[in-house]
Each structure stands twice: as C-alpha cells, then as structure tokens.
Design a protein around this motif. Structure first.
Motif, PDB file in Angstrom:
ATOM      1  N   LEU A   1     114.424 123.011  32.833  1.00  0.00           N
ATOM      2  CA  LEU A   1     113.394 123.400  31.873  1.00  0.00           C
ATOM      3  C   LEU A   1     113.784 124.672  31.132  1.00  0.00           C
ATOM      4  CD1 LEU A   1     111.811 121.299  33.453  1.00  0.00           C
ATOM      5  CD2 LEU A   1     109.887 122.891  33.566  1.00  0.00           C
ATOM      6  N   ARG A   2     113.381 124.723  29.859  1.00  0.00           N
ATOM      7  CA  ARG A   2     113.530 125.984  29.127  1.00  0.00           C
ATOM      8  C   ARG A   2     112.424 126.947  29.575  1.00  0.00           C
ATOM      9  NH1 ARG A   2     113.750 124.064  22.896  1.00  0.00           N
ATOM     10  NH2 ARG A   2     111.848 123.090  23.611  1.00  0.00           N
ATOM     11  N   TRP A   3     112.525 128.168  29.107  1.00  0.00           N
ATOM     12  CA  TRP A   3     111.497 129.163  29.358  1.00  0.00           C
ATOM     13  C   TRP A   3     110.122 128.621  28.980  1.00  0.00           C
ATOM     14  CZ3 TRP A   3     107.803 131.976  26.716  1.00  0.00           C
ATOM     15  CH2 TRP A   3     107.347 133.154  27.351  1.00  0.00           C
ATOM     16  N   PRO A   4     109.068 128.824  29.725  1.00  0.00           N
ATOM     17  CA  PRO A   4     108.944 129.664  30.914  1.00  0.00           C
ATOM     18  C   PRO A   4     109.154 128.945  32.248  1.00  0.00           C
ATOM     19  CG  PRO A   4     106.767 129.049  30.136  1.00  0.00           C
ATOM     20  CD  PRO A   4     107.748 128.369  29.236  1.00  0.00           C
ATOM     21  N   GLY A   5     109.845 127.816  32.236  1.00  0.00           N
ATOM     22  CA  GLY A   5     110.181 127.165  33.497  1.00  0.00           C
ATOM     23  C   GLY A   5     109.010 126.468  34.158  1.00  0.00           C
TER      24      GLY A   5
ATOM     25  N   ILE B   1     126.181 105.264  24.011  1.00  0.00           N
ATOM     26  CA  ILE B   1     125.789 106.078  25.166  1.00  0.00           C
ATOM     27  C   ILE B   1     124.289 106.340  25.220  1.00  0.00           C
ATOM     28  CG2 ILE B   1     126.013 108.355  26.256  1.00  0.00           C
ATOM     29  CD1 ILE B   1     128.770 108.464  25.642  1.00  0.00           C
ATOM     30  N   HIS B   2     123.728 106.201  26.400  1.00  0.00           N
ATOM     31  CA  HIS B   2     122.356 106.637  26.653  1.00  0.00           C
ATOM     32  C   HIS B   2     122.415 107.801  27.641  1.00  0.00           C
ATOM     33  CE1 HIS B   2     119.882 102.910  25.274  1.00  0.00           C
ATOM     34  NE2 HIS B   2     120.902 103.135  24.479  1.00  0.00           N
ATOM     35  N   THR B   3     121.705 108.875  27.328  1.00  0.00           N
ATOM     36  CA  THR B   3     121.758 110.064  28.177  1.00  0.00           C
ATOM     37  C   THR B   3     120.384 110.397  28.734  1.00  0.00           C
ATOM     38  OG1 THR B   3     123.544 110.925  26.805  1.00  0.00           O
ATOM     39  CG2 THR B   3     122.468 112.481  28.286  1.00  0.00           C
ATOM     40  N   HIS B   4     120.337 110.524  30.047  1.00  0.00           N
ATOM     41  CA  HIS B   4     119.100 110.924  30.724  1.00  0.00           C
ATOM     42  C   HIS B   4     118.886 112.420  30.560  1.00  0.00           C
ATOM     43  CE1 HIS B   4     116.885 111.510  34.792  1.00  0.00           C
ATOM     44  NE2 HIS B   4     117.259 112.714  34.427  1.00  0.00           N
ATOM     45  N   THR B   5     117.752 112.767  29.944  1.00  0.00           N
ATOM     46  CA  THR B   5     117.307 114.160  29.982  1.00  0.00           C
ATOM     47  C   THR B   5     115.830 114.129  30.345  1.00  0.00           C
ATOM     48  OG1 THR B   5     116.525 114.342  27.690  1.00  0.00           O
ATOM     49  CG2 THR B   5     118.852 114.778  28.072  1.00  0.00           C
ATOM     50  N   ASN B   6     115.422 114.945  31.275  1.00  0.00           N
ATOM     51  CA  ASN B   6     113.998 115.043  31.605  1.00  0.00           C
ATOM     52  C   ASN B   6     113.443 116.363  31.089  1.00  0.00           C
ATOM     53  OD1 ASN B   6     112.401 113.005  32.846  1.00  0.00           O
ATOM     54  ND2 ASN B   6     113.743 113.044  34.630  1.00  0.00           N
ATOM     55  N   GLY B   7     114.042 117.465  31.498  1.00  0.00           N
ATOM     56  CA  GLY B   7     113.588 118.772  31.057  1.00  0.00           C
ATOM     57  C   GLY B   7     114.035 119.058  29.627  1.00  0.00           C
ATOM     58  N   ASP B   8     113.299 119.966  28.955  1.00  0.00           N
ATOM     59  CA  ASP B   8     113.621 120.244  27.552  1.00  0.00           C
ATOM     60  C   ASP B   8     114.909 121.051  27.403  1.00  0.00           C
ATOM     61  OD1 ASP B   8     112.409 122.447  28.670  1.00  0.00           O
ATOM     62  OD2 ASP B   8     110.914 122.715  27.082  1.00  0.00           O
TER      63      ASP B   8
ATOM     64  N   GLY C   1     106.245 128.117  39.477  1.00  0.00           N
ATOM     65  CA  GLY C   1     107.239 129.119  39.852  1.00  0.00           C
ATOM     66  C   GLY C   1     108.462 128.578  40.563  1.00  0.00           C
ATOM     67  N   ALA C   2     108.532 127.258  40.716  1.00  0.00           N
ATOM     68  CA  ALA C   2     109.722 126.672  41.359  1.00  0.00           C
ATOM     69  C   ALA C   2     110.957 127.073  40.555  1.00  0.00           C
ATOM     70  CB  ALA C   2     109.601 125.148  41.413  1.00  0.00           C
ATOM     71  N   GLN C   3     112.066 127.207  41.234  1.00  0.00           N
ATOM     72  CA  GLN C   3     113.275 127.591  40.502  1.00  0.00           C
ATOM     73  C   GLN C   3     113.758 126.430  39.639  1.00  0.00           C
ATOM     74  OE1 GLN C   3     115.906 128.302  44.058  1.00  0.00           O
ATOM     75  NE2 GLN C   3     117.351 127.178  42.792  1.00  0.00           N
ATOM     76  N   ASN C   4     114.502 126.760  38.606  1.00  0.00           N
ATOM     77  CA  ASN C   4     114.952 125.731  37.669  1.00  0.00           C
ATOM     78  C   ASN C   4     115.788 124.680  38.402  1.00  0.00           C
ATOM     79  OD1 ASN C   4     115.115 124.432  35.248  1.00  0.00           O
ATOM     80  ND2 ASN C   4     116.026 126.140  34.127  1.00  0.00           N
ATOM     81  N   GLY C   5     115.855 123.487  37.803  1.00  0.00           N
ATOM     82  CA  GLY C   5     116.486 122.343  38.462  1.00  0.00           C
ATOM     83  C   GLY C   5     117.998 122.338  38.397  1.00  0.00           C
TER      84      GLY C   5
END
Ligand code: ZN
Length: 547
Positions: A312-316, A347-354, A320-324
């Motif tokens: 995840l980008r800021w603010p995460g 190509i297909h790319t998995h992205t979940n967080g921004d 408060g879990a640490q970034n992935g």
C-alpha cells in the motif's frame, strides 16, 4: 454439408448492439451461423429446429477472466471456508464460523483417515472473519501431532501448518530468516507461512499437490463441471506452472469430446528467469488448441490486502499493520514487460495494493517508450485499491483492468473496518471509475478464492453490498447492462478473444449460457439468483442436471 441447428428461446441476449434481443440462433460447425428470427435464419437452407430452450434465456457463454483450475482439486481437501459453498457435484457445504469449528471439522475428517501417516489438507480458511486470530501450529497439533496438516487460506497467499508438517519440510528449527516465515517467542516458526514462496516447499508434505496451485486431470474435469453449473464457457487458469507434463494433461483433458469449457492458462512467473519465462511462453503459444489457449503470462507484484501482504502507498494499513510483500523485484518486472512487448506476448499482472499498481504503471510506461505497442491489452488483475489518477494512467498506457467485484462482498466490511479504512474502502474495485475513464474492464471471482459464478460477480458489481448487508461505494455501482458486458465481451477483450466469443453473432463460437430467467428483466438485487440450466459450448449442449 454439416447440419444446421436452430435453437428457439424465450429471449436471446446477444450483446450485439445491432440486434440486442432475438428469438432464434442458428448453429453450424460449432459456430453461430446467425441470430435473428426463424424466417431470417431459414434462408441458410435445411435446418433442424431445436425447441428445448423455448422457455429459457440464452446469453453469450460467460467468460471468467480470473480463476484457477485448482478449484477443481481443492474440493478433495477439507472445506474450511466461512461461507456455504457448492462443490462440483452440486453439494452445498456449510461454512465454519470459528477456529474451533474448523478444528472440529478437521478432527472429523482426521478420524476417517485409515493411513496413520496420511496428510490432512484443508482449504479456504479465513481468519479475518474470526477476529483475525492467528492459527498456530499448536492449534493444528490438537487435531493431530503425528500426521502433517496444512490449511490454505481463502486468499491463496497464506498457509497454516502443524508441527509435523514443518518437521517433514525441514523447517522445525530455530534461526530461520525468511520474511514469509514468522517466528514465535520460542524462535521456532509459528506455523503460518506467508506467500507461495514460503508455503510451496511445505505444501506437498501436508497433502497438497507438489504445485499447490496446480491441478490434475480429475481436478480439471471437476473444474469443467463448475463451469457448466455457472454458465461459464471460457475461463482462465491465471497462474499455471505449465510444465510439459501439465500441458500434456491439459491438452488431453480439454481434448476429450465432452470437455465443456475453453481454458486459457497463463504461465506463472515463478522459479525461472525472465528469459526462460519468455522462451517458454513462446513455445507454449504454438501448442494452443480450440479448447486450450496457451501463450499468455501472469506476473504477481504483491500479496493480498486482507492478508496484509499487499503493498500500500501512504498512509498504509488502517490498523497499523506493516506494509506487505513484494512478490517480484522491479528489475525482473521491467525485464519481463520489455521482453514480452518485444515478443508480442500478452501479460496479466496481479496488483492488489495501490503501491503495487503504481510500480507496474511506472515500469509499463518506461517499457512502452522502448517498445511501443498499438494493442497490447496488458491487464492489471484485481487492482483493487487503484485511485482515479491510476485509472487515467491505465487508459493512457492502453492497459485493461480486471476488478475483483466478488471481493467487495466477501471482504468489504473488513476493508472498511480494518485493512484500509472507510474512505479507501469506498473506492475499492472501482468499476464505475474504470468505465468512466475508458479503461476496458472485466470483473472476476478469482475462484477458488471466492466461488465461481459470473452472475454473482455481476450482482456484486451492480449492488456493491458487503457480507454484512451494507452498500459500500454507491458511486462505484454499475448498471446491469455494464455488468453483463463485463462478464462476456469485457472479459473476452482482456484475453484478446473478443473476436471469437463474448457475443452471439455470426461467425462467433456457439457458446451460450442457458438461463432459467432473464438477467435484464429481473430485479438487479436478484441477479445472483438467476438459475443456470447449463451451457452450450462450441455447439455442444451441457445440462448441469446431467453432470
Ligand atoms: Zn488469482
């Protein structure tokens, strides 16, 4: 000359804007000879009129742009999911609501095993519904301390194993230094293995296939049954290893005369170099058949949001879990995208967080500068947290998106309360923004992560209701028409198959979803309740009741 069959139906929703609704469709050689009135179709010469669908509604066979054939094999393991769910044979399993429920179900299954050394695999665990409690190896040891046990999470990104499982895999020791293998106070692994990189080496000891995400011949057949039960005629296997043996098996099974679906497996970037990946994908491309479409590539950039392993980008994370975790280095991603553009591979790319989405957009922009491509259709898979600015970049870069509409129902409440908080939860799986921005869009189940069922997926995107019954993100709702497009032509487009499937019109495959009701006529809130009778695939008829 081959025979022409003309099917009549209560309504045929064609997804062809020139004639959105017709009464008849003519099929010859597995393809649509024409759609229209009986009079219009009769000019093609002799035909057999088939009235078996006279009281049904036909739609283009649904296209599932993100699923995994492992759903077929998963059903051999103990079902540990929270929600009730139907298996390939139509049996509905009750969900387990607490960890102790789950341990009871595992104990029940354990008692039935006759081989004392046999492993006990479970699947679809989702601790997020259980106050996110950590399932320890001690919990699983209470089921058995002598046989290996492993339970795969619903996200597919985490596995919990017991002490015996760790022992067999050589991981029951202190001093391990691996980001995906957390250690307890005693210095030994807790039994939670985060990320395929961490759990894959243990999977085979706890009863999963050597390739946890793999599928064998019977699993692929069971997967086909689920396709028929859900009206799906073209479906992806989005992260396949595709070694020679697996490809041979898939060619054989999909080549069986009564195999009911077209499978599009994407070669997963894992355990090889970017160069080997590209060479393998090129080789696979040459082996494609009518019902097995090979040559595409899947890359995974980060993990899962509810597993707190997405970037995840800021603010995460809201709690408060640490970034992935990153699942790929920027260098590898860049090398793969550049090589794929050079070699005209998809190509297909998995992205979940921004943050993961941002990384792919940045690297894609650079790669396209070096290798301009007029029609690459590289697709971001899940892309759940993307904001409007990121959708505008996707549009500019010619990218497609396949949003995880089902996720909003299953984990929307947790995202609101726990993972990303209220504001970002509203924009997750932003279907309306994608369409308004002009980004070609599909929606998906990611089965087995959530159950396969394109009409349910469409319902999720239209209603945006969460498991607790709240509407979350009113502004991102889409119309029934848009959702039906997403599960047919929209998904076909992301696979470059829109010229072959996704609509009922002359020249296309005779792939139909056969429905008991008309999805365009029912209350949008009831879209998920439309009963699927079965499918027609390549002109062959499959009744769910006969499976
Ligand atoms: Zn997936």
């Amino acid at each position: 000359m081959s025979q022409t069959t003309i099917y009549s139906a209560r309504n045929i929703i064609t997804m062809n804007p020139n004639q959105p609704s017709v009464s008849h469709v003519a099929v010859r050689e597995g393809k649509v000879l024409g759609a229209g009135s009986l009079e219009e179709l009769a000019v093609w010469g002799d035909y057999v009129l088939d009235d078996r669908f006279a009281d049904k509604v036909l739609m283009p066979g649904f296209v599932e742009g993100h699923a995994h054939t492992m759903e077929g094999t998963m059903w051999r393991n103990v079902y540990c999911g929270f929600f009730d769910r139907m298996d390939p044979n139509g049996k509905v399993w009750d969900g387990v609501k607490t960890i102790s429920d789950m341990l009871d179900r595992l104990k029940e299954a354990e008692a039935k095993l006759t081989d004392p050394d046999a492993a006990l695999p479970g699947w679809q665990l989702d601790p997020i519904y259980m106050d996110n409690v950590l399932v320890s190896r001690a919990d699983l040891d209470s089921v058995s301390a002598t046989r290996p046990i492993g339970v795969l999470h619903a996200s597919g990104h985490i596995m919990n194993v017991n002490t015996k499982g760790l022992e067999l895999a050589g991981l029951y020791k202190t001093g391990i230094n691996h980001p995906g293998i957390p250690l307890g106070a005693d210095g030994y692994p807790t039994g939670e293995l985060r990320g395929p990189d961490a759990y894959m080496p243990v999977g085979e000891y706890v009863g999963f296939d050597r390739d946890v995400l793999g599928c064998d011949a019977d699993g692929l057949r069971d997967f086909g049954k689920l396709c028929v039960r859900t009206g799906t005629t073209t479906i992806t296997d989005l992260a396949a290893r595709l070694n020679d043996e697996a490809v041979e098996m898939m060619l054989n099974v999909t080549g069986e005369a009564d195999y009911p679906s077209r499978i599009v497996p994407l070669r997963h970037f894992m355990g090889s170099t970017p160069q080997d990946l590209i060479a393998h994908a090129k080789e696979l491309r040459g082996k494609s058949t009518e019902r097995l479409r090979l040559g595409m590539i899947k890359v995974v950039a980060d993990g899962s949001i509810q597993g707190f392993s997405a970037r995840l980008r800021w603010p995460g994370y809201h709690n408060g879990a640490q970034n992935g975790l990153w699942y790929i280095t920027p260098d590898h991603l860049s090398e793969i995208l550049n090589l794929a553009l050079e070699n005209d591979l998809h190509i297909h790319t998995h992205t979940n967080g921004d943050q993961a989405t941002e990384l792919v957009l940045d690297i894609m922009e650079e790669a396209l500068r070096a290798h301009p491509s007029a029609d690459h259709r590289y697709t971001l898979q899940h892309c759940q947290l993307a904001d409007a600015a990121q959708f505008r970049r996707m549009k500019k870069l010619g990218m497609c998106v396949n949003l995880f509409a089902n996720h909003h129902f299953y984990w929307g409440d947790e995202h609101y309360n726990l993972t990303v908080g209220p504001e970002r939860a509203l924009r997750m799986n932003a279907c309306r923004t994608a369409l308004d921005t002009g980004v070609p869009m599909a929606i998906h189940s990611d089965a087995p992560v959530t159950p396969l069922g394109p009409l349910f997926t469409a319902w999720c995107a239209v209603n945006r209701i969460t498991a607790s019954g709240r509407v979350q993100g009113e502004g991102e709702k889409i119309s029934v028409a848009d959702a039906l497009y997403a599960i047919t032509l929209g998904a076909a487009y992301t696979l470059k198959l829109d010229g072959e499937v996704g609509s009922i019109e002359v020249g296309k495959k005779a792939d139909f979803a056969v429905l008991e009701d008309d999805p365009t006529a029912v209350d949008p809130a009831a879209l998920k309740d439309v009963t699927v009778w079965g499918t027609v695939q390549g002109g062959r008829v499959f009744a769910a009741a006969d499976l």
